[in-house]
Design an enzyme around this catalytic site. Structure first.
Site, PDB file in Angstrom:
ATOM      1  N   GLU A   1       0.886  -1.412  -0.130  1.00 15.30           N
ATOM      2  CA  GLU A   1       0.295  -0.199  -0.077  1.00 15.30           C
ATOM      3  C   GLU A   1       0.683   1.688  -0.154  1.00 15.30           C
ATOM      4  O   GLU A   1       1.865   1.497   0.893  1.00 15.30           O
ATOM      5  CB  GLU A   1      -0.755  -0.034   1.433  1.00 15.30           C
ATOM      6  CG  GLU A   1      -1.927   1.176   1.131  1.00 15.30           C
ATOM      7  CD  GLU A   1      -2.894   1.643  -0.153  1.00 15.30           C
ATOM      8  OE1 GLU A   1      -3.425   0.533  -0.582  1.00 15.30           O
ATOM      9  OE2 GLU A   1      -2.854   2.568  -0.332  1.00 15.30           O
TER      10      GLU A   1
ATOM     11  N   THR B   1      -5.991   1.473  -5.421  1.00 13.26           N
ATOM     12  CA  THR B   1      -5.458   0.184  -5.567  1.00 13.26           C
ATOM     13  C   THR B   1      -6.210  -0.797  -6.222  1.00 13.26           C
ATOM     14  O   THR B   1      -5.237  -1.386  -7.522  1.00 13.26           O
ATOM     15  CB  THR B   1      -5.650  -0.108  -3.900  1.00 13.26           C
ATOM     16  OG1 THR B   1      -5.400   0.727  -3.192  1.00 13.26           O
ATOM     17  CG2 THR B   1      -5.511  -1.970  -3.596  1.00 13.26           C
TER      18      THR B   1
ATOM     19  N   ASP C   1       1.549  -0.551  -4.870  1.00 11.62           N
ATOM     20  CA  ASP C   1       0.205   0.298  -5.750  1.00 11.62           C
ATOM     21  C   ASP C   1      -0.324   1.285  -6.113  1.00 11.62           C
ATOM     22  O   ASP C   1      -0.043   1.854  -7.831  1.00 11.62           O
ATOM     23  CB  ASP C   1      -1.179  -0.473  -4.914  1.00 11.62           C
ATOM     24  CG  ASP C   1      -1.008   0.476  -3.948  1.00 11.62           C
ATOM     25  OD1 ASP C   1      -0.423   1.207  -3.565  1.00 11.62           O
ATOM     26  OD2 ASP C   1      -2.212   0.723  -3.269  1.00 11.62           O
ATOM     27  N   HIS C   2       0.488   2.062  -5.600  1.00  9.17           N
ATOM     28  CA  HIS C   2       0.229   3.838  -5.958  1.00  9.17           C
ATOM     29  C   HIS C   2       1.052   4.818  -5.446  1.00  9.17           C
ATOM     30  O   HIS C   2       1.558   4.599  -4.569  1.00  9.17           O
ATOM     31  CB  HIS C   2      -1.166   4.639  -6.343  1.00  9.17           C
ATOM     32  CG  HIS C   2      -2.410   3.957  -5.187  1.00  9.17           C
ATOM     33  ND1 HIS C   2      -1.319   4.658  -4.147  1.00  9.17           N
ATOM     34  CD2 HIS C   2      -3.292   2.923  -4.870  1.00  9.17           C
ATOM     35  CE1 HIS C   2      -2.688   4.312  -2.966  1.00  9.17           C
ATOM     36  NE2 HIS C   2      -3.574   3.288  -4.044  1.00  9.17           N
TER      37      HIS C   2
ATOM     38  N   HIS D   1      -1.045   3.397   4.626  1.00  5.40           N
ATOM     39  CA  HIS D   1      -2.662   3.795   3.947  1.00  5.40           C
ATOM     40  C   HIS D   1      -2.834   5.858   4.458  1.00  5.40           C
ATOM     41  O   HIS D   1      -3.081   5.300   5.950  1.00  5.40           O
ATOM     42  CB  HIS D   1      -4.537   2.983   4.242  1.00  5.40           C
ATOM     43  CG  HIS D   1      -5.072   2.725   2.870  1.00  5.40           C
ATOM     44  ND1 HIS D   1      -5.778   4.762   3.312  1.00  5.40           N
ATOM     45  CD2 HIS D   1      -5.435   3.120   2.058  1.00  5.40           C
ATOM     46  CE1 HIS D   1      -6.125   4.788   1.450  1.00  5.40           C
ATOM     47  NE2 HIS D   1      -5.937   4.291   1.211  1.00  5.40           N
TER      48      HIS D   1
HETATM   49  C1  GP9 Z   1      -9.076  -1.134   0.276  1.00  2.00           C
HETATM   50  C2  GP9 Z   1      -7.753  -1.020  -0.345  1.00  2.00           C
HETATM   51  C3  GP9 Z   1      -6.813   0.797  -0.330  1.00  2.00           C
HETATM   52  O1  GP9 Z   1      -9.233  -2.068   0.616  1.00  2.00           O
HETATM   53  O2  GP9 Z   1      -6.978  -1.512  -1.086  1.00  2.00           O
HETATM   54  O3  GP9 Z   1      -7.823   1.360  -1.566  1.00  2.00           O
HETATM   55  P1  GP9 Z   1      -7.449   2.792  -1.325  1.00  2.00           P
HETATM   56  O4  GP9 Z   1      -8.164   4.265  -1.698  1.00  2.00           O
HETATM   57  O5  GP9 Z   1      -5.678   2.941  -1.565  1.00  2.00           O
HETATM   58  O6  GP9 Z   1      -7.196   2.244  -3.129  1.00  2.00           O
HETATM   59 MN    MN Z   2      -3.867   1.635  -2.049  1.00  2.00          MN
END
Ligand code: GP9
Ligand code: MN
Length: 629
Positions: free
Chosen positions: A254, A296, A471-472, A412
């Site tokens: 994350e 994500t 992921d980003h 996150h």
């Molecule tokens: C939620 C997690 C976070 O299940 O994957 O999502 P995001 O806000 O990073 O897209």
């Molecule tokens: Mn994410």
């Protein structure tokens, strides 16, 4: 009589002027819209007007004061809410709302806390004009009998509104040709069309995409297949099949960005475990995330399918019914047990629906984990360490070979951590988000260390490959000032493009461990993960509909294309509509970037076409050339 007449138009005119000025005020204070010349500033200034004139203009048809006022106030409230929602959304995502995002209602619960941190006490100013409007209506309440507006005057009014719209469109077209046909960049649309016209346009796009599926047929796939065949990247023969028959453990990390790797906060390493782990792995240090609004879920889509996400909304929501030929689908066909593991509500990002199409045999979601107040931290729930621990327990029970995609969560936004989990100090800048970020990254790093150890202890490690990717981004451009302070240099568009790098790590026990790893600097992105991994497993991807290529291959084009049409090659960085030299970071002759711009546009269009038309339903699956046994 005269007073009555004045009051007649006073209220609509007041509503129009207030909404108009408020919108412009929001543009200038809450969004970061790049203005290059006076004309662009002028377009920005007038662009809210045409839409507001039209919708408030409808009130001229009302014959009763109370009805008309009711209508005007309702419209004003709705437009103010739309505007303010954009403000809050922008603070977090540095982006504007789109219709599909609004309908992602099942995300709202979980996103609430994140959103709340973006709401400020002084935000009531975004609604102050409404109070004035109501006061004005009260003041003129006695003028109950409205002088009906003359037909001729009404006509003149709508003529002005239409002229305003055409002036706006005309100026926008000279300033930005093909604005509506190349809609990769939302900022450009808002800047030229205005936020309300843009939302209207967005509604139109959404309806169009529904129609597109209905109208699509198999012939559309032929040109795309041709393009893909021409751009096919032959696998690296030495790497092909190196991980044949092994379990594949793919971990989505994350919000991690590459700038934290081998970096520190006040002398303390941010990722001590990963810094060592990359020496025992293939580490791709020029690898980029390619996500857009789907965050994500976009990264999951891109990684699984080697196709681009959408420029608006999340494909997980808008096209979850599509047929896919994802990595999980293919591994399942090869006899793998496939699953996804993520300790969040199963409906978040519509995963429970989309995962069916991707081909996971099972989705281990929040319901499958033992989540307690002790092992979780709000708003995101289960902490990574416990998530990994319980996941390994599940892996022990899985039929081998298995493929599992795990998604971490602790790192996150808003990056909150319990005291006992803080292993390094926070950074010290004007952004709390930025300061906390390092501590949650450090926590995730520690959780990964324990996870790998656990895999070894349970005897899963040896027969697996472990693949990690970011992921980003975690730090948006809203924190540029803090980022600048940390990096010790200005965050120019060029530097910002560089900050979109995320780690990509392939760890193959027996091959890369004990210091046998290497750093691979090919310019690449999430789109390349699928062909790269399938080739390692020994699955030939020739003939697959894919836009990425094997990163180990000499033939890899050394290019990455982003969802907004920008791109990076070994020589050029095209971002913010400016062509930069990748070497010096200085702006260069735009024509140097043009050939790649065309390629980028074409590729994104092809990928969109497949998604909108659900074209993979027409795709004849090739016989797999190899079977894993
Ligand atoms: C939620 C997690 C976070 O299940 O994957 O999502 P995001 O806000 O990073 O897209
Ligand atoms: Mn994410």
């Amino acid at each position: 009589m005269n007073k009555l007449k004045k009051a007649n138009m006073l209220i609509p005119v007041f509503a129009i002027v207030m909404l108009w000025l408020k919108t412009y005020f929001v543009y200038k204070t809450s969004f970061n819209i790049k203005i290059e010349n006076i004309m662009q500033e002028f377009i920005l200034f007038i662009n809210p007007l045409s839409f507001i004139l039209f919708v408030i203009g409808v009130s001229l048809f009302f014959k009763r004061d109370s009805l008309r006022n009711g209508y005007i106030i309702t419209v004003s409230i709705i437009l103010s809410i739309i505007l303010y929602s954009n403000v809050v959304f922008y603070r977090f995502f540095t982006d504007f709302l789109t219709l599909p995002v609004l309908f992602q209602t099942s995300n709202f619960g979980d996103l609430k806390e994140s959103a709340i941190t973006e709401i400020n006490w002084y935000d009531f100013i975004y609604f102050l004009d409404l109070v004035l409007l109501i006061a004005l209506m009260k003041l003129y309440k006695n003028a109950e009998k409205l002088n009906p507006i003359k037909k001729l005057n009404r006509r003149a009014y709508f003529l002005i509104a239409a002229a305003m719209l055409f002036l706006n469109l005309g100026l926008a077209e000279t300033e930005r040709p093909q604005l509506l046909t190349r809609t990769f960049d939302r900022e450009m649309l808002i800047k030229n069309l205005g936020t309300y016209n843009y939302h209207l346009y967005d509604v139109f796009l959404q309806s169009k995409s529904s129609a597109q599926r209905a109208l699509a047929d198999s012939s559309e796939l032929a040109a795309i297949e041709n393009y893909i065949e021409t751009n096919y990247v032959e696998p690296n023969s030495e790497m092909f099949g190196v991980a044949k028959g092994r379990n594949v453990i793919l971990v989505s990390l994350e919000s991690i960005q590459s700038f934290v790797i081998n970096n520190d906060v006040y002398g303390q390493e941010i990722t001590p475990f990963l810094n060592d782990f990359i020496k025992d792995s293939y580490y791709f240090d020029n690898f980029y995330h390619q996500t857009a609004q789907g965050k994500t879920s976009d990264s999951e889509f891109i990684v699984e399918n080697s196709m681009y996400g959408l420029s608006r909304g999340a494909v997980f929501f808008t096209h979850s019914g599509n047929t896919l030929n994802a990595m999980a689908n293919q591994l399942r066909d090869m006899g793998y047990y496939t699953s996804a593991m993520h300790a969040n509500n199963k409906s978040f990002w519509n995963r429970d629906i989309m995962y069916e199409a991707i081909g996971y045999d099972y989705y281990y979601s929040a319901a499958d984990y033992e989540i307690t107040p002790e092992n979780s931290k709000e708003p995101w729930g289960m902490k990574d360490k416990y998530f990994f621990e319980q996941s390994v327990e599940k892996m022990k029970m899985m039929r081998q070979p298995f493929y599992t995609k795990m998604i971490t969560l602790t790192n996150h936004h808003p990056f909150h951590l319990d005291e006992e989990d803080k292993l390094i100090p926070e950074y010290d800048s004007n952004s709390g988000t930025f300061n906390r970020y390092f501590t949650t990254v450090r926590y995730m790093d520690e959780a990964l260390k324990e996870f790998i150890q656990e895999l070894e202890d349970q005897g899963i490690y040896e027969n697996s490959i472990i693949v990690l990717y970011g992921d980003h981004y975690g730090i948006s451009e809203n924190h540029n000032e803090a980022m600048q302070q940390y990096l010790g240099k200005e965050v120019t568009p060029f530097v910002n493009a560089d900050l979109q790098k995320v780690p990509f790590i392939i760890h193959i026990p027996g091959v890369t461990d004990e210091g046998n790893g290497s750093v691979i600097s090919t310019v690449s992105g999430q789109i390349d993960v699928k062909p790269t991994l399938l080739n390692l497993i020994g699955i030939d991807t020739r003939g697959d509909i894919q836009f990425g290529g094997d990163v180990f291959s000499e033939e890899h084009p050394n290019t990455v294309i982003f969802r907004d049409g920008s791109f990076i090659t070994q020589e050029y960085v095209f971002t913010n509509n400016t062509c930069f030299s990748a070497i010096s970071g200085e702006p260069i002759e735009p024509s140097l970037c043009e050939p790649f711009q065309e390629k980028a546009t074409k590729e994104l269009e092809y990928s969109d076409k497949i998604i909108y038309g659900d074209l993979l339903r027409f795709y004849e699956k090739r016989d797999q050339k190899l079977s894993i046994q």
